[in-house]
Design a protein around this motif. Structure first.
Motif, short mmCIF file in Angstrom:
data_model
loop_
_atom_site.label_atom_id
_atom_site.label_comp_id
_atom_site.label_asym_id
_atom_site.label_seq_id
_atom_site.Cartn_x
_atom_site.Cartn_y
_atom_site.Cartn_z
N ALA A 79 0.83 -1.21 0.00
CA ALA A 79 0.00 0.00 0.00
C ALA A 79 0.87 1.26 0.00
O ALA A 79 0.59 2.21 -0.74
N ASN A 80 1.91 1.25 0.80
CA ASN A 80 2.82 2.41 0.82
C ASN A 80 3.54 2.58 -0.50
O ASN A 80 3.80 3.71 -0.94
N LEU A 81 3.87 1.48 -1.14
CA LEU A 81 4.48 1.55 -2.46
C LEU A 81 3.53 2.20 -3.46
O LEU A 81 3.93 3.06 -4.25
N MET A 82 2.26 1.82 -3.41
CA MET A 82 1.27 2.41 -4.31
C MET A 82 1.11 3.91 -4.03
O MET A 82 1.01 4.71 -4.96
N ILE A 83 1.11 4.29 -2.76
CA ILE A 83 1.02 5.71 -2.41
C ILE A 83 2.23 6.46 -2.95
O ILE A 83 2.09 7.53 -3.54
N GLU A 84 3.40 5.88 -2.75
CA GLU A 84 4.61 6.53 -3.23
C GLU A 84 4.60 6.67 -4.75
O GLU A 84 4.92 7.73 -5.28
N VAL A 85 4.21 5.62 -5.43
CA VAL A 85 4.19 5.65 -6.89
C VAL A 85 3.18 6.68 -7.38
O VAL A 85 3.49 7.48 -8.26
N SER A 86 1.99 6.70 -6.80
CA SER A 86 0.98 7.64 -7.28
C SER A 86 1.32 9.08 -6.90
O SER A 86 0.98 10.01 -7.62
N SER A 87 2.02 9.28 -5.79
CA SER A 87 2.37 10.65 -5.41
C SER A 87 3.48 11.20 -6.29
O SER A 87 3.63 12.41 -6.43
N ARG A 89 3.64 10.52 -9.49
CA ARG A 89 3.15 10.43 -10.86
C ARG A 89 3.31 11.76 -11.60
O ARG A 89 3.74 11.79 -12.75
N GLU A 90 2.93 12.86 -10.96
CA GLU A 90 3.03 14.15 -11.62
C GLU A 90 4.48 14.48 -11.96
O GLU A 90 4.76 14.98 -13.06
N TRP A 92 6.82 12.36 -12.57
CA TRP A 92 7.20 11.48 -13.66
C TRP A 92 6.64 11.99 -14.98
O TRP A 92 7.34 12.00 -16.00
N LEU A 93 5.38 12.42 -14.96
CA LEU A 93 4.78 12.95 -16.19
C LEU A 93 5.51 14.20 -16.68
O LEU A 93 5.75 14.35 -17.86
N GLN A 94 5.88 15.05 -15.73
CA GLN A 94 6.61 16.26 -16.10
C GLN A 94 7.96 15.91 -16.70
O GLN A 94 8.38 16.45 -17.72
N ASP A 95 8.66 14.96 -16.08
CA ASP A 95 9.96 14.54 -16.59
C ASP A 95 9.82 13.89 -17.97
O ASP A 95 10.65 14.11 -18.87
N ALA A 96 8.78 13.09 -18.15
CA ALA A 96 8.59 12.39 -19.41
C ALA A 96 8.22 13.34 -20.54
O ALA A 96 8.67 13.16 -21.68
N THR A 97 7.43 14.35 -20.23
CA THR A 97 7.01 15.28 -21.28
C THR A 97 8.04 16.39 -21.54
O THR A 97 7.97 17.07 -22.55
N ALA A 98 8.99 16.57 -20.65
CA ALA A 98 10.00 17.63 -20.80
C ALA A 98 10.83 17.41 -22.07
O ALA A 98 11.21 18.37 -22.74
N GLY A 99 11.09 16.18 -22.39
CA GLY A 99 11.90 15.89 -23.57
C GLY A 99 11.14 16.01 -24.87
O GLY A 99 11.73 15.96 -25.94
N LEU A 100 9.81 16.17 -24.82
CA LEU A 100 9.00 16.24 -26.02
C LEU A 100 8.91 17.63 -26.62
O LEU A 100 8.57 17.79 -27.78
N SER A 101 9.21 18.65 -25.86
CA SER A 101 9.04 20.02 -26.39
C SER A 101 10.26 20.53 -27.10
O SER A 101 11.31 20.04 -27.14
#
Length: 101
Positions: A79-87, A89-90, A92-101
């Motif tokens: 459960a703590n792993l899921m909390i950590e992963v979901s917290s 997420r933003e 990760w999304l920012q890092d993943a999209t940074a290379g697209l611009s």
């Protein structure tokens, strides 16, 4: 259809009763235990064997407490792993999209 949470709340979920180890040796070892138990009963007699069964009951109780603690620890860890992963997420999304611009 009921959810897992509803079944848990209503006391309809009993995973400890449904678990059968999938290890290939499990059934063979279980049968071997039954055979040896009967051999010990014959060797010891009823009174001594009853005392041995009481000892085994104590061992089972201790083992059950350990298994319960391990389950709770593992569930909390998951459960703590899921909390950590979901917290994260933003981030990760920012890092993943940074290379697209």
């Amino acid at each position: 259809m009921k959810t897992i949470l509803e079944a848990l709340y209503r006391g309809q979920l009993h995973p400890d009763e449904a678990i059968v180890p999938s290890h290939p040796e499990y059934r063979r070892l279980s049968r071997q235990m039954v055979v040896q138990t009967e051999q010990w009963r014959d060797r010891l007699g009823e009174e001594a064997f009853r005392e041995l069964e009481e000892y085994f009951d104590l061992c089972d109780s201790v083992n059950s407490m350990h298994v319960e603690a391990a389950f709770l620890h593992g569930f909390r860890l998951g459960a703590n792993l899921m909390i950590e992963v979901s917290s994260k997420r933003e981030e990760w999304l920012q890092d993943a999209t940074a290379g697209l611009s």
